[in-house]
Design a protein around this motif. Sequence first.
Motif, mmCIF file in Angstrom:
data_model
loop_
_atom_site.group_PDB
_atom_site.id
_atom_site.type_symbol
_atom_site.label_atom_id
_atom_site.label_comp_id
_atom_site.label_asym_id
_atom_site.label_seq_id
_atom_site.Cartn_x
_atom_site.Cartn_y
_atom_site.Cartn_z
ATOM 1 N N ILE A 14 12.269 31.845 -17.661
ATOM 2 C CA ILE A 14 12.167 33.106 -18.396
ATOM 3 C C ILE A 14 11.230 32.969 -19.587
ATOM 4 C CG2 ILE A 14 13.478 34.655 -19.920
ATOM 5 C CD1 ILE A 14 15.794 34.436 -17.947
ATOM 6 N N LEU A 15 11.317 31.844 -20.300
ATOM 7 C CA LEU A 15 10.466 31.627 -21.465
ATOM 8 C C LEU A 15 9.019 31.343 -21.085
ATOM 9 C CD1 LEU A 15 12.790 29.388 -23.685
ATOM 10 C CD2 LEU A 15 12.306 31.825 -23.950
ATOM 11 N N GLY A 16 8.795 30.920 -19.832
ATOM 12 C CA GLY A 16 7.452 30.526 -19.415
ATOM 13 C C GLY A 16 6.496 31.670 -19.123
ATOM 14 N N ASP A 17 6.995 32.898 -19.087
ATOM 15 C CA ASP A 17 6.138 34.047 -18.806
ATOM 16 C C ASP A 17 5.314 34.421 -20.038
ATOM 17 O OD1 ASP A 17 5.744 36.592 -16.895
ATOM 18 O OD2 ASP A 17 5.950 37.260 -18.974
ATOM 19 N N LYS A 18 4.023 34.681 -19.860
ATOM 20 C CA LYS A 18 3.125 34.977 -20.977
ATOM 21 C C LYS A 18 3.543 36.219 -21.756
ATOM 22 C CE LYS A 18 -1.703 35.924 -22.142
ATOM 23 N NZ LYS A 18 -3.086 36.082 -21.621
ATOM 24 N N SER A 19 3.859 37.291 -21.062
ATOM 25 C CA SER A 19 4.227 38.535 -21.743
ATOM 26 C C SER A 19 5.504 38.361 -22.545
ATOM 27 C CB SER A 19 4.407 39.667 -20.722
ATOM 28 O OG SER A 19 3.175 39.971 -20.093
ATOM 29 N N ALA A 42 2.427 43.361 -26.407
ATOM 30 C CA ALA A 42 2.083 42.484 -25.288
ATOM 31 C C ALA A 42 1.047 43.094 -24.359
ATOM 32 C CB ALA A 42 3.341 42.140 -24.496
ATOM 33 N N ASN A 43 0.615 44.338 -24.676
ATOM 34 C CA ASN A 43 -0.382 45.048 -23.863
ATOM 35 C C ASN A 43 0.079 45.189 -22.411
ATOM 36 O OD1 ASN A 43 -2.822 46.429 -23.517
ATOM 37 N ND2 ASN A 43 -3.904 44.572 -22.865
ATOM 38 N N ILE A 44 1.318 45.606 -22.242
ATOM 39 C CA ILE A 44 1.882 45.830 -20.914
ATOM 40 C C ILE A 44 2.531 47.205 -20.881
ATOM 41 C CG2 ILE A 44 2.280 43.386 -20.382
ATOM 42 C CD1 ILE A 44 5.152 43.705 -21.301
ATOM 43 N N SER A 45 2.904 47.664 -19.694
ATOM 44 C CA SER A 45 3.525 48.982 -19.569
ATOM 45 C C SER A 45 4.956 48.944 -20.108
ATOM 46 C CB SER A 45 3.550 49.414 -18.102
ATOM 47 O OG SER A 45 4.445 48.594 -17.360
ATOM 48 N N LEU A 46 5.462 50.124 -20.411
ATOM 49 C CA LEU A 46 6.826 50.226 -20.913
ATOM 50 C C LEU A 46 7.818 49.737 -19.857
ATOM 51 C CD1 LEU A 46 8.926 51.091 -22.966
ATOM 52 C CD2 LEU A 46 8.725 53.431 -22.106
ATOM 53 N N GLN A 47 7.560 50.075 -18.612
ATOM 54 C CA GLN A 47 8.453 49.648 -17.522
ATOM 55 C C GLN A 47 8.483 48.126 -17.415
ATOM 56 O OE1 GLN A 47 7.529 51.264 -13.671
ATOM 57 N NE2 GLN A 47 9.197 50.191 -12.645
ATOM 58 N N SER A 48 7.316 47.512 -17.518
ATOM 59 C CA SER A 48 7.236 46.054 -17.450
ATOM 60 C C SER A 48 7.963 45.417 -18.626
ATOM 61 C CB SER A 48 5.771 45.614 -17.438
ATOM 62 O OG SER A 48 5.670 44.204 -17.363
ATOM 63 N N ALA A 49 7.757 45.976 -19.819
ATOM 64 C CA ALA A 49 8.420 45.443 -21.015
ATOM 65 C C ALA A 49 9.936 45.562 -20.886
ATOM 66 C CB ALA A 49 7.941 46.195 -22.247
ATOM 67 N N HIS A 52 11.216 42.792 -18.729
ATOM 68 C CA HIS A 52 11.201 41.519 -19.447
ATOM 69 C C HIS A 52 12.359 41.451 -20.451
ATOM 70 C CE1 HIS A 52 7.554 40.072 -17.713
ATOM 71 N NE2 HIS A 52 6.768 40.989 -18.263
ATOM 72 N N LEU A 53 12.566 42.525 -21.175
ATOM 73 C CA LEU A 53 13.617 42.560 -22.189
ATOM 74 C C LEU A 53 15.005 42.441 -21.559
ATOM 75 C CD1 LEU A 53 12.102 45.356 -24.435
ATOM 76 C CD2 LEU A 53 12.403 42.958 -25.079
ATOM 77 N N LYS A 54 15.180 43.050 -20.404
ATOM 78 C CA LYS A 54 16.452 42.960 -19.697
ATOM 79 C C LYS A 54 16.777 41.514 -19.353
ATOM 80 C CE LYS A 54 18.924 44.803 -15.672
ATOM 81 N NZ LYS A 54 18.825 45.697 -14.481
ATOM 82 N N LYS A 55 15.762 40.766 -18.923
ATOM 83 C CA LYS A 55 15.974 39.354 -18.581
ATOM 84 C C LYS A 55 16.290 38.528 -19.821
ATOM 85 C CE LYS A 55 13.100 39.291 -14.418
ATOM 86 N NZ LYS A 55 11.906 38.708 -13.754
#
Length: 229
Positions: A14-19, A42-49, A52-55
């Motif tokens: 989980i920590l290894g992901d760049k975003s 992180a320059n990513i979409s809200l859905q993607s964020a 990530h936050l859920k994880k």
Amino acid sequence: MEELEHQFSKIAAILGDKSRAIILCNLLDGRAYTATELAASANISLQSASNHLKKLVSVNILSVEKQGRHRYFKFANEEVAWVIESMASLISIDKDYKKIKAPKLSDFTYARTCYDHLAGSLGVKITMSLLDNEIIKISGKDYIVTKSGKEWFDEIGVDIHAIQHKKRSFAHQCLDWSERKHHIAGALGASLLEIMVKKDWLRKKPNSREVIITSIGRIELKNRLNLEV
């Protein structure tokens, strides 16, 4: 043992992901942010964020608090923030893992916040001066305040008795990633930074973890700790 290894590998992945790494770095300023704000950082979409936050919440790295229509994310506790900041100490190791390259001195490496306490060259220098003046001393991985130290902290407005009763670490060593030496974390480190900002010894830069030392701060540190900065 297998369960421990499974949990460790899960968190490491989980920590290894760049975003997710960018999101965690932004949260090191000690504030809570919405998913929208963290997505932009992180320059990513809200859905993607949100994914990530859920994880990150699922493994207790982050916690979430709802206020009105918004949900705010922050570190689950100071120990997690301490681990994330300490991981940055690996940044300057070269590809052969033999020679450590010291980061170039900049405003950020000179003085910055690490969650809720002071870090960087200035944070380490203050910690060393507190040790040299026997205001604090090392006990294992923690710091304890001496009898004369309690008087010193009382003079600048830090109530040692009060912060010793807070439900958190009183004062522990935090490895500074740019200096490779320890500075003070925990309730004592947070209170020390708070009082220095309140007295205008230090000023926080807006929207940044960088900290500026004022002329008043230079005079006070010289007079109180014999520290030249």
